[in-house]
Design a protein around this motif. Sequence first.
Motif, mmCIF file in Angstrom:
data_model
loop_
_atom_site.group_PDB
_atom_site.id
_atom_site.type_symbol
_atom_site.label_atom_id
_atom_site.label_comp_id
_atom_site.label_asym_id
_atom_site.label_seq_id
_atom_site.Cartn_x
_atom_site.Cartn_y
_atom_site.Cartn_z
ATOM 1 N N GLN A 98 0.829 -1.202 0.000
ATOM 2 C CA GLN A 98 0.000 0.000 0.000
ATOM 3 C C GLN A 98 0.868 1.259 0.000
ATOM 4 O O GLN A 98 0.549 2.252 -0.656
ATOM 5 C CB GLN A 98 -0.922 -0.002 1.231
ATOM 6 C CG GLN A 98 -1.894 1.172 1.311
ATOM 7 C CD GLN A 98 -2.758 1.341 0.081
ATOM 8 O OE1 GLN A 98 -3.326 0.390 -0.421
ATOM 9 N NE2 GLN A 98 -2.837 2.555 -0.444
ATOM 10 N N ASN A 101 2.136 1.863 -3.458
ATOM 11 C CA ASN A 101 1.010 2.380 -4.254
ATOM 12 C C ASN A 101 0.797 3.863 -3.998
ATOM 13 O O ASN A 101 0.616 4.647 -4.925
ATOM 14 C CB ASN A 101 -0.263 1.621 -3.857
ATOM 15 C CG ASN A 101 -0.844 0.897 -5.050
ATOM 16 O OD1 ASN A 101 -0.271 0.908 -6.132
ATOM 17 N ND2 ASN A 101 -1.986 0.273 -4.854
ATOM 18 N N VAL A 105 1.046 7.219 -6.533
ATOM 19 C CA VAL A 105 -0.014 8.231 -6.699
ATOM 20 C C VAL A 105 0.558 9.626 -6.421
ATOM 21 O O VAL A 105 0.267 10.588 -7.135
ATOM 22 C CB VAL A 105 -1.223 7.943 -5.769
ATOM 23 C CG1 VAL A 105 -2.220 9.096 -5.787
ATOM 24 C CG2 VAL A 105 -1.914 6.647 -6.180
ATOM 25 N N ARG A 139 -9.971 8.611 -11.941
ATOM 26 C CA ARG A 139 -9.450 7.227 -11.837
ATOM 27 C C ARG A 139 -8.981 6.919 -10.422
ATOM 28 O O ARG A 139 -9.222 5.838 -9.888
ATOM 29 C CB ARG A 139 -8.286 7.030 -12.826
ATOM 30 C CG ARG A 139 -8.751 6.897 -14.270
ATOM 31 C CD ARG A 139 -7.747 6.120 -15.107
ATOM 32 N NE ARG A 139 -8.240 6.030 -16.474
ATOM 33 C CZ ARG A 139 -7.726 6.684 -17.511
ATOM 34 N NH1 ARG A 139 -6.685 7.483 -17.332
ATOM 35 N NH2 ARG A 139 -8.231 6.552 -18.713
ATOM 36 N N GLN A 140 -8.298 7.886 -9.812
ATOM 37 C CA GLN A 140 -7.815 7.696 -8.429
ATOM 38 C C GLN A 140 -8.988 7.569 -7.453
ATOM 39 O O GLN A 140 -8.977 6.735 -6.552
ATOM 40 C CB GLN A 140 -6.905 8.855 -8.027
ATOM 41 C CG GLN A 140 -5.551 8.823 -8.723
ATOM 42 C CD GLN A 140 -4.679 10.016 -8.381
ATOM 43 O OE1 GLN A 140 -4.956 10.763 -7.452
ATOM 44 N NE2 GLN A 140 -3.616 10.213 -9.139
ATOM 45 N N GLU A 141 -10.013 8.399 -7.650
ATOM 46 C CA GLU A 141 -11.194 8.344 -6.774
ATOM 47 C C GLU A 141 -11.958 7.031 -6.970
ATOM 48 O O GLU A 141 -12.525 6.490 -6.022
ATOM 49 C CB GLU A 141 -12.124 9.537 -7.050
ATOM 50 C CG GLU A 141 -11.576 10.872 -6.572
ATOM 51 C CD GLU A 141 -11.367 10.936 -5.063
ATOM 52 O OE1 GLU A 141 -12.240 10.468 -4.323
ATOM 53 O OE2 GLU A 141 -10.321 11.458 -4.635
ATOM 54 N N ALA A 143 -10.584 4.189 -7.699
ATOM 55 C CA ALA A 143 -9.807 3.156 -6.990
ATOM 56 C C ALA A 143 -10.169 3.149 -5.505
ATOM 57 O O ALA A 143 -10.327 2.083 -4.895
ATOM 58 C CB ALA A 143 -8.310 3.409 -7.178
ATOM 59 N N VAL A 144 -10.347 4.333 -4.920
ATOM 60 C CA VAL A 144 -10.753 4.439 -3.508
ATOM 61 C C VAL A 144 -12.164 3.871 -3.336
ATOM 62 O O VAL A 144 -12.450 3.118 -2.401
ATOM 63 C CB VAL A 144 -10.712 5.920 -3.029
ATOM 64 C CG1 VAL A 144 -11.275 6.063 -1.614
ATOM 65 C CG2 VAL A 144 -9.285 6.457 -3.080
ATOM 66 N N SER A 146 -13.632 1.639 -5.137
ATOM 67 C CA SER A 146 -13.642 0.182 -5.347
ATOM 68 C C SER A 146 -12.941 -0.597 -4.233
ATOM 69 O O SER A 146 -13.029 -1.823 -4.188
ATOM 70 C CB SER A 146 -12.979 -0.150 -6.693
ATOM 71 O OG SER A 146 -13.628 0.535 -7.736
ATOM 72 N N SER A 147 -12.243 0.106 -3.343
ATOM 73 C CA SER A 147 -11.545 -0.570 -2.247
ATOM 74 C C SER A 147 -12.555 -1.005 -1.183
ATOM 75 O O SER A 147 -13.632 -0.426 -1.078
ATOM 76 C CB SER A 147 -10.499 0.360 -1.619
ATOM 77 O OG SER A 147 -11.153 1.334 -0.819
ATOM 78 N N LYS A 226 -19.551 2.087 -10.337
ATOM 79 C CA LYS A 226 -18.301 1.894 -11.087
ATOM 80 C C LYS A 226 -18.561 1.957 -12.598
ATOM 81 O O LYS A 226 -17.818 2.597 -13.342
ATOM 82 C CB LYS A 226 -17.661 0.551 -10.720
ATOM 83 C CG LYS A 226 -16.321 0.320 -11.418
ATOM 84 C CD LYS A 226 -15.732 -1.035 -11.117
ATOM 85 C CE LYS A 226 -14.361 -1.224 -11.762
ATOM 86 N NZ LYS A 226 -14.341 -0.937 -13.199
ATOM 87 N N ASP A 230 -16.936 4.492 -15.244
ATOM 88 C CA ASP A 230 -16.191 3.996 -16.415
ATOM 89 C C ASP A 230 -16.755 4.597 -17.704
ATOM 90 O O ASP A 230 -16.007 5.011 -18.595
ATOM 91 C CB ASP A 230 -16.252 2.459 -16.486
ATOM 92 C CG ASP A 230 -15.354 1.800 -15.439
ATOM 93 O OD1 ASP A 230 -14.402 2.467 -14.978
ATOM 94 O OD2 ASP A 230 -15.605 0.635 -15.075
#
Length: 242
Positions: A98, A101, A105, A139-141, A143-144, A146-147, A226, A230
Motif C-alpha cells: 500500500q 502504491n 499516486v 481514476r484515483q477516486e 480506486a478508492v 472500489s476498495s 463503477k 467507467d
Amino acid sequence: REGILKTAKALVEDTKVLVQNATASQEKLAQAAQSSVSTITHLAEVVKLGAVSLGSEDPETQVVLINAVKDVAKALGDLISATKAAAGKAGDDPAVYQLKNSAKVMVTNVTSLLKTVKAVEDEATKGTRALEATIEHIRQELAVFSSPMPPAKVSTPEDFIRMTKGITMATAKAVATGNSCRQEDVITTANLSRCAIVDMLRACKEATYHPEVSGDVQQRALRFGKECTDGYLELLEHVLVV
C-alpha cells in the motif's frame, strides 16, 4: 511559475526521504513527515499566488490550479498514513504494498501539477491539460471507491439520487464541448466533471453502507457506480480525442 516548480521539486525529495524512513525510527519518520507537511503548505501558498496572478477574469483556470495542488496534498496525507502503517513491517506485508502504491499516486499527482503549471498560460493546450488532470483524478477516486474500506459516514439513498443530477448536467456540457472544441469550454467541462463524478462516488458508497440497505443491493449499487464512472471516463476520453 519558478517558485512552484522549485517547491514541487523539494516536495519530491521530502517524499523520497519519507518513504525511505518507513523502516527507520519513529523519530526520523516524524521529522520526515513534518518536513513534507511544511513543504506542501508552502507549495499551496505559491500555487495560490500563481492562481491570483492569472487574474479574476479566468476563474476556471484558477480552479484547475487549486485542484492540482489539492490532489498533491491529499496524496501526501495518504502517503503519510501509509508510511505509518508500514513502519517496521516486512517487505511482503500488504501495508508495504500500500505504501508503494501511495508513493506512485504521489509522484503522479506532483507530475500532473507540474504539467498543469506549464500549460496554464498556453491558450492552445490549457483546456486539454485540465481534462487530462480530471481523468487522472477520477481514476484515483474510483480506486478508492472500489476498495473495501468503508466510507467515513453514511447517508440515505435519497441523498445519492439527488447527486445524480450533477452528472446529467456535466454530460450535457461534455457533449457541447465535444462540438465546440473551445479551450474555455474544455476547462469548464473538466471542473464540472470532476465535481459531479467525485460527489456521485462518495454519495453512492455512503448510501450503500446505510443500515437499511441489504448486501445484495449494496453490491449492485457499487457495481453500477463503477460502471457509470467507467462510462463517463470513456466520454471524457472521446472529448480529449476530439
